[in-house]
Design an enzyme around this catalytic site. Structure first.
Site, mmCIF file in Angstrom:
data_model
loop_
_atom_site.group_PDB
_atom_site.id
_atom_site.type_symbol
_atom_site.label_atom_id
_atom_site.label_comp_id
_atom_site.label_asym_id
_atom_site.label_seq_id
_atom_site.Cartn_x
_atom_site.Cartn_y
_atom_site.Cartn_z
ATOM 1 N N HIS A 1 0.277 13.461 -19.534
ATOM 2 C CA HIS A 1 -0.545 12.250 -19.510
ATOM 3 C C HIS A 1 -0.498 11.584 -20.886
ATOM 4 O O HIS A 1 -1.125 12.037 -21.841
ATOM 5 C CB HIS A 1 -1.984 12.653 -19.161
ATOM 6 C CG HIS A 1 -2.919 11.501 -18.928
ATOM 7 N ND1 HIS A 1 -2.844 10.685 -17.828
ATOM 8 C CD2 HIS A 1 -3.968 11.039 -19.657
ATOM 9 C CE1 HIS A 1 -3.807 9.783 -17.870
ATOM 10 N NE2 HIS A 1 -4.507 9.969 -18.985
ATOM 11 N N SER B 1 -4.404 5.199 -18.308
ATOM 12 C CA SER B 1 -5.519 6.037 -17.889
ATOM 13 C C SER B 1 -6.702 5.180 -17.447
ATOM 14 O O SER B 1 -6.557 4.292 -16.615
ATOM 15 C CB SER B 1 -5.886 6.991 -19.030
ATOM 16 O OG SER B 1 -6.721 8.026 -18.576
#
Length: 430
Positions: free
Chosen positions: A408, A267
């Site tokens: 994610h 990320s």
């Protein structure tokens, strides 16, 4: 000056005579491939002054420094060097960690001559079954070293931590209940069993992740010693800088093969890992896990998160100059395929997740593909793919890509691919 561009096809239509996409609203998000439109990427193999790059020597001497400067000037800010007075202290060493399978070290990296100045704490696991210096995966974590594993010896961070009601974090302070909170993202036992070490540090040691974090982070604390003002770089730069200081330590530890360090980031830390790897060629491999906009994904591709959204939601991450392109990403003098190309000729892994459309998996894939000509200058084996691979089907040689099923996150599947990739390129056999 003649400006060269690379044409990218996102449909069966040719790019000729089609207008460029204009993203002109911060909240104008798109998840429809039919609406992505067309765009022009800055040329990878032509310098800003129009010189064509045809060799690895020209790349290293001309294009690489030119691109680094463009990214520093327009996106991340400049990255200072190694500070004077940098030194290390091993605070704990357990030679029988993980049931006797590993050596555990906790090291403090001090950024000044004094032991009371700015610092970061590194957690290091090394496999005991390997003779001689071992290759290492390195990266920053989000909530403190103690969240990487349940081992009660790991020091709980006393620095600012983002509140998390689900994890019981309030008042911006970690607690005993958060031990091992993100262990699934680090799979320590798996990494050790494969013959690799793992080193990690809390990104909040470098700068707390909020708009005022610079006031207590290294951008403020070290501005005088590093001779750089806080507004000359952002939090992404501060985190990237910290990764290089980890490498400084690796080079002093005889148990670590500092020539085989793989830098991994997820990320926002994936964005920082790419910037660190682009600047610091000591990292032998770079891994971007769902780094998205401002990381591996193409900025000009209108899908998922946008430059405008990054700068409005996280104004502290990037250089102030990046905000100039909020509503006009097509005017950026660079795009992220060029950042990925700065890793060349070192192995690069870009990973996406199917349910993480915000990070634009296709944009990450296209960016990796557009970086390949730089690798070809070094005679590296590459595989050009016209279409994205299927789910959980990694593709590529020196530059590898996968789109994992799921959300994610960093999963065991991701780590298994990274370990296999490192085995191939580091020649590690266990």
């Amino acid at each position: 000056m003649k400006k060269s561009v690379v044409y990218f096809f996102l449909s069966a239509l040719t790019l000729a005579n089609l207008p460029l996409l204009n993203v002109n609203a911060q909240e104008n998000f798109n998840y429809d491939e039919a609406k992505v439109g067309t765009y022009l990427l800055p040329s990878l193999l032509q310098t800003p002054d129009g010189k064509k790059i045809t060799s690895s020597t020209q790349w290293n001497n001309l294009q690489r420094p030119a691109l680094l400067k463009l990214f520093a000037d327009n996106v991340y800010g400049r990255l200072p060097g190694k500070p004077r007075g940098l030194h290390f202290k091993v605070n704990l060493e357990d030679k029988a960690a993980l049931g006797g399978k590993a050596i555990l070290k906790q090291i403090t990296i001090y950024f000044t001559p004094a032991d009371t100045g700015a610092s970061m704490d590194v957690l290091l696991y090394l496999p005991k079954q390997v003779k001689g210096p071992v290759p290492v995966f390195a990266g920053l974590n989000f909530k403190g070293n103690h969240t990487v594993h349940t081992d009660p010896q790991i020091k709980i961070t006393k620095r600012w931590v983002a509140d998390d009601k689900n994890a019981g974090i309030t008042g911006n302070r970690a607690n005993e209940n958060t031990r091992g909170l993100q262990a699934s993202r680090w799979v320590v036992e798996e990494i050790i069993a494969r013959g690799y070490g793992l080193a990690t540090a809390y990104y909040g040691d470098l700068e707390p992740d909020h708009p005022e974090g610079w006031q207590t982070g290294i951008r403020s604390q070290l501005s005088k010693s590093l001779q750089i003002q806080p507004n000359e770089w952002g939090a992404i730069g501060a985190w990237a800088w910290g990764m290089s200081r980890m490498m400084d330590y690796f080079e002093t530890d005889p148990a670590i093969n500092a020539k085989k360090v793989a830098l991994q980031g997820h990320s926002r830390i994936g964005k920082a890992a790419l910037w660190a790897g682009a600047n610091d060629t000591r990292f032998a491999m770079v891994i971007s896990n769902e780094s998205g906009e401002g990381g591996a994904a193409l900025a000009r591709r209108w899908y998922g998160e946008t430059v405008a959204r990054l700068n409005s939601a996280f104004p502290h991450w990037f250089s102030p100059n990046y905000k100039k392109f909020n509503d006009k990403p097509n005017e950026l003098p660079v795009d992220q395929h060029q950042l990925l190309a700065l890793i060349a000729p070192r192995p690069l892994y870009v990973a996406s997740a199917q349910e993480d459309q915000w990070s634009d998996p296709k944009g990450e894939f296209l960016s990796a593909q557009a970086a390949l000509p730089a690798y070809q200058l070094f005679a590296k084996k590459v595989i050009h793919q016209n279409e994205m691979p299927g789910l959980n089907q990694p593709v590529g040689e020196t530059v590898r890509y996968h789109n994992r099923s799921g959300k994610h996150d960093v999963t065991l599947y991701d780590w298994q691919q990274y370990l296999d990739f490192a085995d191939k390129h580091f020649g590690n056999k266990q």
